[in-house]
Design a protein around this motif. Structure first.
Motif, PDB file in Angstrom:
ATOM      1  N   UNK A 519       0.837  -1.198   0.000  1.00 36.87           N
ATOM      2  CA  UNK A 519       0.000   0.000   0.000  1.00 36.87           C
ATOM      3  C   UNK A 519       0.875   1.253   0.000  1.00 36.87           C
ATOM      4  N   UNK A 520       0.421   2.247  -0.740  1.00 39.90           N
ATOM      5  CA  UNK A 520       1.108   3.542  -0.752  1.00 39.90           C
ATOM      6  C   UNK A 520       0.291   4.541   0.058  1.00 39.90           C
ATOM      7  N   UNK A 521       0.978   5.564   0.563  1.00 37.96           N
ATOM      8  CA  UNK A 521       0.311   6.545   1.390  1.00 37.96           C
ATOM      9  C   UNK A 521       0.406   7.918   0.746  1.00 37.96           C
ATOM     10  N   UNK A 522      -0.681   8.698   0.811  1.00 37.51           N
ATOM     11  CA  UNK A 522      -0.655  10.050   0.216  1.00 37.51           C
ATOM     12  C   UNK A 522       0.407  10.914   0.868  1.00 37.51           C
ATOM     13  N   UNK A 523       0.849  11.916   0.122  1.00 43.84           N
ATOM     14  CA  UNK A 523       1.838  12.845   0.669  1.00 43.84           C
ATOM     15  C   UNK A 523       3.254  12.319   0.535  1.00 43.84           C
ATOM     16  N   UNK A 524       4.161  13.020   1.175  1.00 41.18           N
ATOM     17  CA  UNK A 524       5.587  12.689   1.097  1.00 41.18           C
ATOM     18  C   UNK A 524       6.082  12.168   2.445  1.00 41.18           C
ATOM     19  N   UNK A 525       5.523  11.056   2.905  1.00 41.66           N
ATOM     20  CA  UNK A 525       5.972  10.467   4.165  1.00 41.66           C
ATOM     21  C   UNK A 525       7.390   9.937   4.027  1.00 41.66           C
TER      22      UNK A 525
END
Length: 853
Positions: A519-525
């Motif tokens: 899974x990918x997460x929104x933003x630039x974590x």
């Protein structure tokens, strides 16, 4: 100031190589001129009109029998992965075309004296370029220069360097040839250069492929089984090798940190920083790079399923029999559902190999392939090749051995034959065998996606649910296809379980593990921020759904994590399994019959599979005794990491051993079967199995562990080792109470018991024989400074006294001789001096029947 992991600099080059980069800015310094310069020639004098050239990652030129690589300046200092595989192997070798030889990360750099250096990466540690400690890391991270090439010519203003690689490729080197260990395995000596040559070099946009033929002088071993036929016939062995040089991404994929509650393969290195008070172990998982297409980014953010920019594609080796290809493709595509849970559709696909495409090669490291091996080996495996900087999986070549079908046949007949009528013959219909192939393919593909074995997955299913048709239709008999759960051997004929409830399939754990890893997460974590989120996600998910528990490979003392077991209670599940085996054995003559002219080879093979299955059931139960549950947790999780198996469960396990091992399994000695496949030695063979059970049951390691658990964990009612040994003694020596004759099988049991106790008492002096020596090896050291030896002495003295009083009243002559033999054996080991028995039996936790009557 907190620094992002994404901002870390790879500090793998030697200090001198970094200084070389600085010299490029000040050409012709005194230090450079101090080296003897090798002369470069005009480009057209080296790469002549007669050259056969190919453009790609590195342009390749062949002039007569000389091969040149043209390395652009932009490629210097860029990491490349070199993956070496066999193309062809000699007959009889324990390796096959398509199997990996090795992998290394390299880069080229400009050296002094018109040299191009080839360095091999040694990633052990790194640090941020902004920290002073990076200098120390740099000074201790020198990567070796494997080869120095003369620059033959330089082309163009942008500069590309032409080097002659002929001798290097044809030589014996650690990058492109067999390792010393592989040569030793094949009994190979030195390379025969006059019989070795470059077959071809091709180059493509991101990779260069080198194919060579290498011939080695062979060693002839005195053990003829170790000799390859080619070595015996000619004294040499020839192999064909493919080396793929693949350019790694300029910007490594963002790492995802490892969590031991989710079963991924991982890589690691030591990480240093100025603000640390100790070095950190940076461990990150292996996974493919899956990213939404740019045009689908908004849809993905809204939670819609999108196709990845680059899907994971597995090609089927054209050497695969055509009728099995569709099942292998299904085994690949079965994972699509799991990736949908991670937000991607069509993320993984299986395809036929395009045989009419000359630009593709099976050995090319850009392509993932299920390779088919013509081999009697009964196996399959699923490796993955990763970028060592980030854990990004670059490709995989699944190994599929032809004879894995033989293994599948025997498993399914033995474990499912009483349920599925299709399993009751020696050659399965293509549809059934295809379903079995599909299941194994799915398992191996799981490994290539980064997933490890999850031997604890089957424990998530209550045993009685394995007999519930509706429940099985919905959930399957295990929560993960990455378990070695095989087939539902617990189901009974009267349960009317469908084939769907018998076969493994991708389950709850598999889908969640893919979701967690991909899974990918929104933003630039940053990876550190992702780590916090993923850790909490794991905590919440596993506590809410125990089916998501990862049980590891089963290498510790946890009975929940075992290979080829089923259900949450091995005692009950194994009893059901044996009940089915008792139904199978009388049918074997009919099920293995093919033709009247055949011998009983098939009968013997399947019967041996039944025997091995029985042995597995016993092993599953044994692990409960002295078992220790191991549940990895973080500080935020509730509960203990370590907890002992309940005493009641351990006693139930011992009762199982008494029923199915301590008393002869006559059902397995079915005369109509056994008398056709071997001489009447089966009882002796079963005695060996029983002796092995006794070896592990009364091993010093198990008893010392039970003592440690009782002392360290301070539980209310632990199973004390002295009580356990007394319980075993009571079961083994029942005949002493009733003065009944002891049959041959039980006499073997009693002898094995005495051998085990004698070895516990004095492990450094085994009394002789294989079993005694094995017992001594297992016990020596593990019982030092414990009470185990004292317990053993007490048991021997008690048994000696009981035998002394029973022998005069034993009427059966063979039983009396047996007792006299045991009595003498104990007396010789312990000696004459004994404490009065009546003062300690109850203090030692013994039962009344073991002490003074």
């Amino acid at each position: 100031m907190k620094k992002s992991v994404a901002g870390l600099l790879w500090v793998l080059c030697l200090v001198s190589s970094c200084s070389v980069l600085k010299k490029k800015e000040v050409a012709g310094t005194a230090s450079e001129k101090a080296y003897t310069q090798s002369e470069t020639k005009p480009y057209d004098k080296v790469i002549t009109k007669e050259a056969v050239s190919h453009k790609g990652l590195m342009d390749v030129h062949r002039v007569d029998q000389t091969y040149y690589l043209e390395i652009p300046d932009s490629l210097l200092q860029r990491e490349m992965l070199v993956v070496s595989r066999f193309i062809k192997t000699p007959a009889g070798a324990p390796a096959y075309g398509g199997e990996e030889i090795g992998e290394k990360t390299i880069w080229f750099e400009k050296g002094p004296a018109n040299k191009i250096f080839l360095r091999v990466q040694t990633l052990v540690s790194k640090a941020s370029e902004e920290d002073a400690i990076s200098r120390a890391v740099n000074n201790s991270s020198a990567s070796p220069i494997m080869e120095a090439f003369d620059i033959e010519a330089i082309k163009g203003k942008d500069k590309s360097y032409v080097i002659d690689v002929t001798n290097f490729i044809n030589s014996e080197n650690a990058l492109l040839s067999l390792s010393d260990e592989q040569k030793k395995k094949l009994n190979l000596l030195s390379l025969e250069k006059d019989k070795s040559y470059i077959r071809d070099i091709n180059t493509y946009p991101i990779n260069t492929e080198i194919k060579t033929v290498k011939t080695y002088k062979a060693k002839i071993s005195e053990d003829k089984r170790e000799n390859l036929p080619a070595a015996v016939l000619s004294g040499v062995v020839t192999v064909e090798i493919n080396n793929s040089i693949v350019l790694l991404p300029k910007v490594p994929m963002k790492k995802r940190y490892f969590d031991n509650r989710v079963g991924y393969f991982a890589s690691s290195y030591w990480e240093y920083g100025d603000d640390q008070q100790r070095a950190d172990r940076n461990t990150y998982i292996h996974r493919w790079r899956l990213e939404p297409k740019e045009e689908d980014m908004e849809r993905w953010k809204r939670g819609e399923l999108v196709e990845p920019e680059k899907a994971i594609v597995f090609y089927i080796d054209p050497a695969t029999p055509e009728k099995w290809r569709s099942y292998l493709i299904q085994g690949v595509n079965d994972w699509q559902e799991a990736f949908e849970q991670a937000g991607f559709k069509n993320a993984i696909v299986g395809r036929e190999w395009p045989e009419d495409n000359d630009s593709m090669s099976l050995e090319d490291a850009r392509f993932s392939v299920i390779r088919y091996f013509a081999s009697p080996v009964r196996n399959a495996y699923g490796p993955n090749i990763t970028d060592p900087r980030s854990g990004e999986i670059m490709e995989s070549h699944i190994g599929w051995y032809h004879n894995v079908m033989n293994l599948l046949h025997n498993w399914y007949m033995v474990q499912a034959g009483v349920i599925d009528p299709r399993a009751r013959k020696m050659k399965f219909d293509d549809e059934l065998m295809g379903e079995l192939i599909r299941f194994v393919a799915s398992h191996e593909v799981g490994h290539t996606l980064g997933l490890r074995h999850n031997m604890g997955a089957s424990h998530a299913t209550p045993v009685e649910k394995l007999r519930d048709s509706a429940w099985l239709e919905k959930h399957g008999h295990t929560s993960s296809i990455m378990d070695y759960a095989r087939f539902n051997y617990v189901a009974q004929p009267e349960d009317h379980i469908s084939i769907k409830g018998m076969m493994p399939r991708i389950g709850d754990y598999d889908k969640w593990a893919i979701q967690w890893g991909y899974s990918r997460f929104p933003g630039q974590m940053s990876p550190d921020e992702e780590k916090e989120l993923l850790s909490q996600w794991a905590t919440d998910s596993i506590s809410a759904n125990p089916r998501l528990w990862f049980g590891g490979e089963g290498r510790d003392f946890d009975p929940r994590s075992q290979s080829e077991d089923l259900g949450d209670n091995a005692v009950i599940a194994s009893a059901y399994g044996i009940k089915n085996l008792q139904r199978v054995v009388p049918e074997l003559l009919e099920w293995t019959r093919e033709d009247k002219s055949d011998d009983y080879e098939g009968l013997e093979e399947v019967y041996n599979a039944v025997y091995r299955q029985y042995d597995k059931y016993v092993t599953h139960v044994l692990k409960n005794i002295g078992g220790l549950y191991v549940t990895p947790k973080t500080i935020g999780d509730q509960g203990d990491v370590y907890a002992p198996v309940d005493k009641t469960r351990q006693k139930e396990a011992l009762d199982f051993i008494d029923t199915y091992v301590f008393h002869e399994p006559s059902w397995l000695l079915y005369g109509d079967v056994v008398n056709k496949i071997e001489a009447p030695l089966s009882k002796k063979n079963f005695s060996k199995t029983m002796e092995g059970v006794m070896t592990t049951l009364l091993g010093g390691s198990r008893l010392s562990r039970m003592e440690f658990i009782a002392d360290r964990y301070k539980y209310e009612e632990p199973y004390m080792p002295e009580e356990f040994v007394a319980d075993v003694s009571g079961l083994v020596w029942k005949e002493l109470e009733s003065n009944m004759p002891v049959d041959p099988y039980r006499r073997s049991i009693q002898k094995a018991y005495v051998a085990s106790i004698l070895t516990l008492y004095n492990p450094k002096e085994p009394k002789g024989g294989f079993i005694d020596a094995l017992l001594a090896k297992l016990s020596e050291g593990s019982t030092l400074h414990t009470d185990v030896r004292a317990i053993a002495l007490a048991r021997l003295m008690t048994l000696e006294d009981r035998l002394k009083r029973s022998i005069p009243f034993t009427r059966d002559s063979m039983t009396r001789m047996h007792y006299q033999f045991i009595y003498r054996q104990i007396r010789d080991a312990v000696g004459e001096e004994k404490l009065p028995l009546q003062i300690y039996p109850f203090q030692m936790g013994m039962s009344v029947q073991d002490g003074e009557q």
